[in-house]
Design a protein around this motif. Structure first.
Motif, PDB file in Angstrom:
ATOM      1  N   VAL A  93       0.922  -1.290  -0.064  1.00  0.00           N
ATOM      2  CA  VAL A  93       0.077  -0.109  -0.057  1.00  0.00           C
ATOM      3  C   VAL A  93       0.829   1.172  -0.100  1.00  0.00           C
ATOM      4  N   ALA A  94       0.639   2.071  -0.949  1.00  0.00           N
ATOM      5  CA  ALA A  94       1.443   3.339  -1.013  1.00  0.00           C
ATOM      6  C   ALA A  94       0.405   4.442   0.028  1.00  0.00           C
ATOM      7  N   ILE A  95       1.367   5.167   0.771  1.00  0.00           N
ATOM      8  CA  ILE A  95       0.769   6.033   1.694  1.00  0.00           C
ATOM      9  C   ILE A  95       1.488   7.113   1.555  1.00  0.00           C
ATOM     10  N   THR A  96       0.779   8.394   1.409  1.00  0.00           N
ATOM     11  CA  THR A  96       1.578  10.018   1.439  1.00  0.00           C
ATOM     12  C   THR A  96       1.382  10.459   2.938  1.00  0.00           C
ATOM     13  N   PRO A  97       2.581  10.290   3.513  1.00  0.00           N
ATOM     14  CA  PRO A  97       2.233  10.805   5.033  1.00  0.00           C
ATOM     15  C   PRO A  97       1.943  12.350   5.101  1.00  0.00           C
ATOM     16  N   GLU A  98       2.000  13.081   4.190  1.00  0.00           N
ATOM     17  CA  GLU A  98       1.584  14.508   4.113  1.00  0.00           C
ATOM     18  C   GLU A  98       0.080  14.520   4.029  1.00  0.00           C
ATOM     19  N   GLY A  99      -0.737  13.634   3.604  1.00  0.00           N
ATOM     20  CA  GLY A  99      -1.965  13.212   3.497  1.00  0.00           C
ATOM     21  C   GLY A  99      -2.884  14.299   2.969  1.00  0.00           C
ATOM     22  N   THR A 100      -2.136  15.245   1.908  1.00  0.00           N
ATOM     23  CA  THR A 100      -2.676  16.227   1.200  1.00  0.00           C
ATOM     24  C   THR A 100      -1.761  16.782   0.174  1.00  0.00           C
ATOM     25  N   ARG A 101      -2.157  17.422  -0.806  1.00  0.00           N
ATOM     26  CA  ARG A 101      -1.035  17.949  -1.931  1.00  0.00           C
ATOM     27  C   ARG A 101      -1.049  19.473  -1.368  1.00  0.00           C
ATOM     28  N   SER A 102      -1.066  19.709  -0.288  1.00  0.00           N
ATOM     29  CA  SER A 102      -0.900  21.358   0.028  1.00  0.00           C
ATOM     30  C   SER A 102       0.495  21.297   1.158  1.00  0.00           C
ATOM     31  N   ARG A 103       1.088  22.250   1.160  1.00  0.00           N
ATOM     32  CA  ARG A 103       2.176  22.385   2.095  1.00  0.00           C
ATOM     33  C   ARG A 103       1.777  21.932   3.579  1.00  0.00           C
ATOM     34  N   VAL A 104       2.259  21.085   4.255  1.00  0.00           N
ATOM     35  CA  VAL A 104       2.090  20.846   5.646  1.00  0.00           C
ATOM     36  C   VAL A 104       3.617  20.721   6.352  1.00  0.00           C
ATOM     37  N   THR A 105       3.564  20.940   7.784  1.00  0.00           N
ATOM     38  CA  THR A 105       4.639  20.582   8.242  1.00  0.00           C
ATOM     39  C   THR A 105       4.301  19.433   9.268  1.00  0.00           C
ATOM     40  N   ARG A 106       3.269  19.193   9.485  1.00  0.00           N
ATOM     41  CA  ARG A 106       2.813  17.921  10.404  1.00  0.00           C
ATOM     42  C   ARG A 106       2.253  16.911   9.482  1.00  0.00           C
ATOM     43  N   TRP A 107       3.434  15.812   9.259  1.00  0.00           N
ATOM     44  CA  TRP A 107       2.864  14.612   8.538  1.00  0.00           C
ATOM     45  C   TRP A 107       2.163  13.395   9.450  1.00  0.00           C
ATOM     46  N   HIS A 108       1.193  12.842   8.847  1.00  0.00           N
ATOM     47  CA  HIS A 108       0.571  11.839   9.647  1.00  0.00           C
ATOM     48  C   HIS A 108       1.406  10.641   9.953  1.00  0.00           C
ATOM     49  N   THR A 109       1.170  10.035  11.086  1.00  0.00           N
ATOM     50  CA  THR A 109       1.937   8.800  11.552  1.00  0.00           C
ATOM     51  C   THR A 109       1.472   7.495  11.376  1.00  0.00           C
ATOM     52  N   GLY A 110       0.196   7.528  10.874  1.00  0.00           N
ATOM     53  CA  GLY A 110      -0.675   6.279  10.758  1.00  0.00           C
ATOM     54  C   GLY A 110      -0.114   5.106  10.196  1.00  0.00           C
ATOM     55  N   PHE A 111       0.777   5.639   9.123  1.00  0.00           N
ATOM     56  CA  PHE A 111       1.621   4.538   8.356  1.00  0.00           C
ATOM     57  C   PHE A 111       2.723   3.838   9.266  1.00  0.00           C
ATOM     58  N   LEU A 112       3.439   4.516  10.328  1.00  0.00           N
ATOM     59  CA  LEU A 112       4.200   4.036  11.250  1.00  0.00           C
ATOM     60  C   LEU A 112       3.489   2.804  12.201  1.00  0.00           C
ATOM     61  N   HIS A 113       2.409   3.409  12.551  1.00  0.00           N
ATOM     62  CA  HIS A 113       1.542   2.230  13.250  1.00  0.00           C
ATOM     63  C   HIS A 113       1.179   0.961  12.510  1.00  0.00           C
ATOM     64  N   ILE A 114       0.638   1.371  11.386  1.00  0.00           N
ATOM     65  CA  ILE A 114       0.246   0.281  10.573  1.00  0.00           C
ATOM     66  C   ILE A 114       1.446  -0.808  10.460  1.00  0.00           C
ATOM     67  N   ALA A 115       2.561  -0.183  10.237  1.00  0.00           N
ATOM     68  CA  ALA A 115       3.705  -1.072   9.724  1.00  0.00           C
ATOM     69  C   ALA A 115       4.087  -1.844  10.981  1.00  0.00           C
ATOM     70  N   GLU A 116       3.979  -1.168  12.399  1.00  0.00           N
ATOM     71  CA  GLU A 116       4.343  -1.904  13.588  1.00  0.00           C
ATOM     72  C   GLU A 116       3.310  -2.653  13.821  1.00  0.00           C
ATOM     73  N   ASN A 117       2.063  -2.451  13.641  1.00  0.00           N
ATOM     74  CA  ASN A 117       0.903  -3.412  14.206  1.00  0.00           C
ATOM     75  C   ASN A 117       0.801  -4.617  13.221  1.00  0.00           C
ATOM     76  N   ALA A 118       1.153  -4.372  11.995  1.00  0.00           N
ATOM     77  CA  ALA A 118       0.991  -5.699  10.790  1.00  0.00           C
ATOM     78  C   ALA A 118       2.433  -6.412  10.720  1.00  0.00           C
ATOM     79  N   ARG A 119       3.443  -5.592  11.146  1.00  0.00           N
ATOM     80  CA  ARG A 119       4.783  -6.112  11.017  1.00  0.00           C
ATOM     81  C   ARG A 119       5.354  -6.192   9.779  1.00  0.00           C
ATOM     82  N   VAL A 120       5.234  -5.294   8.978  1.00  0.00           N
ATOM     83  CA  VAL A 120       5.675  -5.113   7.724  1.00  0.00           C
ATOM     84  C   VAL A 120       6.694  -3.743   7.607  1.00  0.00           C
ATOM     85  N   PRO A 121       7.526  -4.053   6.542  1.00  0.00           N
ATOM     86  CA  PRO A 121       8.454  -2.912   6.222  1.00  0.00           C
ATOM     87  C   PRO A 121       7.704  -1.799   5.666  1.00  0.00           C
TER      88      PRO A 121
END
Length: 172
Positions: A93-121
């Motif tokens: 699954v491709a995930i964009t941590p910015e979550g939008t095409r606009s300029r943001v300084t706070r990136w979403h961390t959900g992909f980190l949690h998914i990787a940890e929970n599902a034990r995937v790289p």
């Protein structure tokens, strides 16, 4: 591919998250999808549920789209995607941590949690419009420290240019 170069050295993991940045244009999706398919790989993607209207929704789902509702009741997106990973033999699954095409300084961390929970790289995917390179050469393993992990990931993308450079930052 229209003057673009693909650098790919990561293994074809049976399951992985592809962290894709920068995300400043809808062209990111098209180029990323075409590049990954050109090397014989398939990845799904998260996308705003609003894009899944008929008939476009049928097409997006057929090419691996996972609709993300604006307001979720019940199961969190992290839990939902983790469950999909756990129920699948093969899933990228491709995930964009910015979550939008606009300029943001706070990136979403959900992909980190998914990787940890599902034990995937996590494969770090780069769309560098400045050098016309799509790069998938490195992986990242979350440590459980979201702040430190996000800093390391943002540092990885430092110097990369999006289609609209003014819409991308790795600064906090």
């Amino acid at each position: 591919m229209a003057g673009w170069k693909i650098e790919l050295t990561v293994p074809d993991f049976p399951k992985c998250i592809i962290c894709v940045a920068p995300h400043t244009s809808n062209w990111d999706f098209i180029l990323g999808k075409l590049a990954y398919a050109a090397v014989g790989r398939h990845a799904g993607f998260l996308m705003k549920e609003a894009w899944f209207f008929f008939p476009l929704g049928l097409i997006f789902k057929a090419i691996g789209g996972i609709p993300v509702p604006k307001k979720r009741g019940g199961v969190s997106l992290v839990d939902y995607v983790t469950a999909r990973f756990n129920a699948s033999q093969r899933m990228a699954v491709a995930i964009t941590p910015e979550g939008t095409r606009s300029r943001v300084t706070r990136w979403h961390t959900g992909f980190l949690h998914i990787a940890e929970n599902a034990r995937v790289p996590i494969v770090l995917g780069v769309l560098d419009f400045g050098h016309k390179i799509i790069r998938l050469t490195d992986t990242f393993t979350p440590t459980g420290n979201d702040e430190a992990d996000m800093r390391a990931i943002k540092d990885y993308y430092r110097g990369v240019e999006g289609k609209h450079p003014e819409k991308f930052t790795v600064d906090d």
